[in-house]
Design a protein around this motif. Structure first.
Motif, PDB file in Angstrom:
ATOM      1  N   SER A   1      45.089  25.536  -1.535  1.00  0.00           N
ATOM      2  CA  SER A   1      45.433  25.868  -0.543  1.00  0.00           C
ATOM      3  C   SER A   1      44.265  26.761   0.568  1.00  0.00           C
ATOM      4  O   SER A   1      43.009  26.888   0.001  1.00  0.00           O
ATOM      5  N   VAL A   2      44.248  25.735   1.994  1.00  0.00           N
ATOM      6  CA  VAL A   2      43.801  27.345   2.590  1.00  0.00           C
ATOM      7  C   VAL A   2      44.247  27.802   3.779  1.00  0.00           C
ATOM      8  O   VAL A   2      45.014  27.261   3.955  1.00  0.00           O
ATOM      9  N   ILE A   3      44.280  28.719   3.222  1.00  0.00           N
ATOM     10  CA  ILE A   3      45.238  30.601   4.634  1.00  0.00           C
ATOM     11  C   ILE A   3      44.130  30.209   5.707  1.00  0.00           C
ATOM     12  O   ILE A   3      43.013  30.605   5.743  1.00  0.00           O
ATOM     13  N   TYR A   4      44.733  29.956   7.260  1.00  0.00           N
ATOM     14  CA  TYR A   4      44.315  30.425   8.520  1.00  0.00           C
ATOM     15  C   TYR A   4      44.123  31.313   8.756  1.00  0.00           C
ATOM     16  O   TYR A   4      45.762  31.882   9.269  1.00  0.00           O
TER      17      TYR A   4
ATOM     18  N   PHE B   1      39.394  43.470  -2.974  1.00  0.00           N
ATOM     19  CA  PHE B   1      40.534  42.575  -3.544  1.00  0.00           C
ATOM     20  C   PHE B   1      39.478  41.408  -3.769  1.00  0.00           C
ATOM     21  O   PHE B   1      38.131  40.679  -2.858  1.00  0.00           O
ATOM     22  N   ARG B   2      39.983  40.418  -4.776  1.00  0.00           N
ATOM     23  CA  ARG B   2      39.267  39.660  -6.125  1.00  0.00           C
ATOM     24  C   ARG B   2      38.291  38.635  -4.373  1.00  0.00           C
ATOM     25  O   ARG B   2      38.989  37.859  -3.795  1.00  0.00           O
ATOM     26  N   GLU B   3      36.991  38.383  -5.165  1.00  0.00           N
ATOM     27  CA  GLU B   3      36.695  37.057  -3.687  1.00  0.00           C
ATOM     28  C   GLU B   3      37.643  35.495  -4.145  1.00  0.00           C
ATOM     29  O   GLU B   3      37.248  34.871  -3.335  1.00  0.00           O
ATOM     30  N   ASP B   4      38.343  35.308  -5.681  1.00  0.00           N
ATOM     31  CA  ASP B   4      38.910  34.189  -5.499  1.00  0.00           C
ATOM     32  C   ASP B   4      39.829  34.001  -4.507  1.00  0.00           C
ATOM     33  O   ASP B   4      40.100  33.232  -4.094  1.00  0.00           O
ATOM     34  N   LEU B   5      40.504  35.141  -3.911  1.00  0.00           N
ATOM     35  CA  LEU B   5      41.471  35.089  -3.155  1.00  0.00           C
ATOM     36  C   LEU B   5      40.475  34.981  -1.332  1.00  0.00           C
ATOM     37  O   LEU B   5      41.256  34.187  -1.000  1.00  0.00           O
ATOM     38  N   GLY B   6      39.495  36.107  -1.487  1.00  0.00           N
ATOM     39  CA  GLY B   6      39.076  36.028  -0.203  1.00  0.00           C
ATOM     40  C   GLY B   6      38.748  34.448   0.511  1.00  0.00           C
ATOM     41  O   GLY B   6      38.613  33.754   1.431  1.00  0.00           O
ATOM     42  N   GLU B   7      38.428  34.005  -0.679  1.00  0.00           N
ATOM     43  CA  GLU B   7      37.364  32.379  -0.161  1.00  0.00           C
ATOM     44  C   GLU B   7      38.164  31.564  -0.051  1.00  0.00           C
ATOM     45  O   GLU B   7      37.820  30.295   0.628  1.00  0.00           O
ATOM     46  N   LYS B   8      39.462  31.513   0.271  1.00  0.00           N
ATOM     47  CA  LYS B   8      40.299  30.880   1.000  1.00  0.00           C
ATOM     48  C   LYS B   8      41.362  30.328   1.938  1.00  0.00           C
ATOM     49  O   LYS B   8      42.347  30.547   2.301  1.00  0.00           O
TER      50      LYS B   8
ATOM     51  N   LEU C   1      40.007  42.039  12.365  1.00  0.00           N
ATOM     52  CA  LEU C   1      40.232  40.413  11.693  1.00  0.00           C
ATOM     53  C   LEU C   1      38.964  40.448  10.683  1.00  0.00           C
ATOM     54  O   LEU C   1      38.269  40.090   9.341  1.00  0.00           O
ATOM     55  N   GLU C   2      37.722  42.025  11.379  1.00  0.00           N
ATOM     56  CA  GLU C   2      36.844  41.559  10.658  1.00  0.00           C
ATOM     57  C   GLU C   2      36.895  42.435   9.578  1.00  0.00           C
ATOM     58  O   GLU C   2      36.364  42.095   8.180  1.00  0.00           O
ATOM     59  N   LYS C   3      37.905  43.333   9.399  1.00  0.00           N
ATOM     60  CA  LYS C   3      38.195  44.441   8.267  1.00  0.00           C
ATOM     61  C   LYS C   3      39.117  43.750   7.191  1.00  0.00           C
ATOM     62  O   LYS C   3      38.834  43.484   6.309  1.00  0.00           O
ATOM     63  N   GLY C   4      39.647  42.382   7.853  1.00  0.00           N
ATOM     64  CA  GLY C   4      40.606  41.565   6.481  1.00  0.00           C
ATOM     65  C   GLY C   4      39.458  40.862   5.462  1.00  0.00           C
ATOM     66  O   GLY C   4      39.672  40.678   4.692  1.00  0.00           O
ATOM     67  N   ARG C   5      38.793  40.201   6.674  1.00  0.00           N
ATOM     68  CA  ARG C   5      37.397  39.359   6.720  1.00  0.00           C
ATOM     69  C   ARG C   5      36.975  40.327   4.718  1.00  0.00           C
ATOM     70  O   ARG C   5      35.976  39.563   4.054  1.00  0.00           O
ATOM     71  N   LYS C   6      36.444  41.578   5.283  1.00  0.00           N
ATOM     72  CA  LYS C   6      35.972  42.122   4.276  1.00  0.00           C
ATOM     73  C   LYS C   6      36.721  42.611   2.993  1.00  0.00           C
ATOM     74  O   LYS C   6      36.554  42.966   1.488  1.00  0.00           O
TER      75      LYS C   6
ATOM     76  N   VAL D   1      50.079  36.819   0.494  1.00  0.00           N
ATOM     77  CA  VAL D   1      50.398  35.511   0.370  1.00  0.00           C
ATOM     78  C   VAL D   1      49.999  34.419  -0.260  1.00  0.00           C
ATOM     79  O   VAL D   1      49.638  33.689  -1.896  1.00  0.00           O
ATOM     80  N   ALA D   2      47.983  34.569  -0.260  1.00  0.00           N
ATOM     81  CA  ALA D   2      46.872  34.183  -1.810  1.00  0.00           C
ATOM     82  C   ALA D   2      47.385  34.542  -2.521  1.00  0.00           C
ATOM     83  O   ALA D   2      46.954  33.836  -3.658  1.00  0.00           O
ATOM     84  N   ILE D   3      47.405  35.915  -3.236  1.00  0.00           N
ATOM     85  CA  ILE D   3      48.358  36.678  -4.551  1.00  0.00           C
ATOM     86  C   ILE D   3      49.316  35.361  -5.154  1.00  0.00           C
ATOM     87  O   ILE D   3      49.425  35.195  -6.114  1.00  0.00           O
ATOM     88  N   LEU D   4      50.243  35.216  -4.453  1.00  0.00           N
ATOM     89  CA  LEU D   4      51.276  34.758  -4.497  1.00  0.00           C
ATOM     90  C   LEU D   4      51.512  33.204  -5.213  1.00  0.00           C
ATOM     91  O   LEU D   4      51.445  32.758  -5.937  1.00  0.00           O
ATOM     92  N   LEU D   5      50.482  32.600  -3.895  1.00  0.00           N
ATOM     93  CA  LEU D   5      49.857  31.047  -4.520  1.00  0.00           C
ATOM     94  C   LEU D   5      49.186  31.484  -5.902  1.00  0.00           C
ATOM     95  O   LEU D   5      49.365  30.028  -6.756  1.00  0.00           O
TER      96      LEU D   5
END
Length: 275
Positions: free
Chosen positions: A131-134, A185-192, A143-148, A118-122
């Protein structure tokens, strides 16, 4: 005679133990699925008896978390069901673009592959910066795996195919760097993305969203719990917001049916109607 070593009645005893001691309520999950998973863990960890299994869960919080992780389902992939993401791209994102700020809730996000999708689509729609994705799940370790933002490199070929079928516009490999056996994956995706624990059974609403995604979670709940969770989603959506479910899930014959209209005949995306 039960086909499993632990009977349905004994499974219910364990679920009540976990609810009373640790606050995780699985008592209204679909029985067939949860019985299978509880018994699978019992056999995999080679307990000699139900009594010892129960004692370990009650007395060892670390093992209780293993129990929780085993009975919550974590099957996911990037751009899973590409046609779903095509509809998000063509029908939902242009509407979201009209908002000054976009809040997305991805409930039951597992290890985060679909959240990054979804972050890539945005990003490709020029909307990620506002945007912010919760991203929430009951299971803290996923969740910890996703966070990385680290996913197996061996999966990238399949994910790239899914991405292209979903209408991807870039070279998929531009979104990650290879890091030994993993794709980072790129930081600019994870930051959101904000990864946070949330229990759909016991926790309430925490914001007002324009888009809520919860795919292939409700199929593991009984009818009463499905209605409760769908009411939570309805209450958490802005007027004219979007709710996206999994391919085998529906709003038909639920307590919120009249509040939504289906956006697309094939994909399970609804829009909340204006009162």
């Amino acid at each position: 005679m039960s086909k499993y070593p632990i009977s349905e009645q004994e499974v219910n005893v364990l679920l009540n133990d976990v609810w009373e001691r640790y606050g995780y309520d699985f008592t209204e999950y679909a029985p067939a699925s949860i019985n299978r998973r509880v018994n699978h863990l019992f056999q995999m960890d080679r307990f000699p008896s139900f009594a010892e299994y129960r004692y370990r869960i009650i007395s060892d919080p670390g093992y209780a978390m293993r129990f929780v992780e085993e009975i919550t389902v974590n099957v996911t992939e990037m751009f899973r069901d590409p046609s779903f993401y095509q509809v998000l791209r063509t029908h939902v994102l242009p509407v979201l673009a009209t908002y000054p700020f976009i809040r997305v809730w991805h409930a039951g996000c597992s290890t985060g592959e679909e959240v990054y999708s979804v972050a890539i689509l945005l990003k490709e729609a020029g909307l990620l910066q506002k945007s912010v994705i919760y991203a929430t799940d009951i299971n803290v370790s996923v969740l910890e795996k996703g966070r990385k933002g680290l996913f197996r490199l061996s999966q990238m070929q399949q994910y790239s195919r899914n991405y292209m079928e979903a209408g991807g516009r870039e070279d998929f490999s531009s979104y990650y760097t290879a890091n030994y056996e993993y794709a980072k994956f790129r930081e600019d995706l994870g930051e959101k993305i904000i990864f946070s624990p949330h229990n759909l059974v016991t926790d309430g609403s925490f914001n007002e969203f324009q888009l809520i995604i919860c795919r292939n979670v409700l199929i593991y709940f009984n009818k009463k719990l499905q209605d409760r969770v769908l009411t939570l989603f309805s209450d958490s959506l802005e007027q004219l917001g979007f709710l996206a479910l999994g391919s085998k899930e529906t709003l038909s014959f639920t307590s919120v049916t009249r509040k939504f209209r289906q956006l697309d005949n094939r994909e399970k995306i609804w829009r909340k109607m204006q009162l």
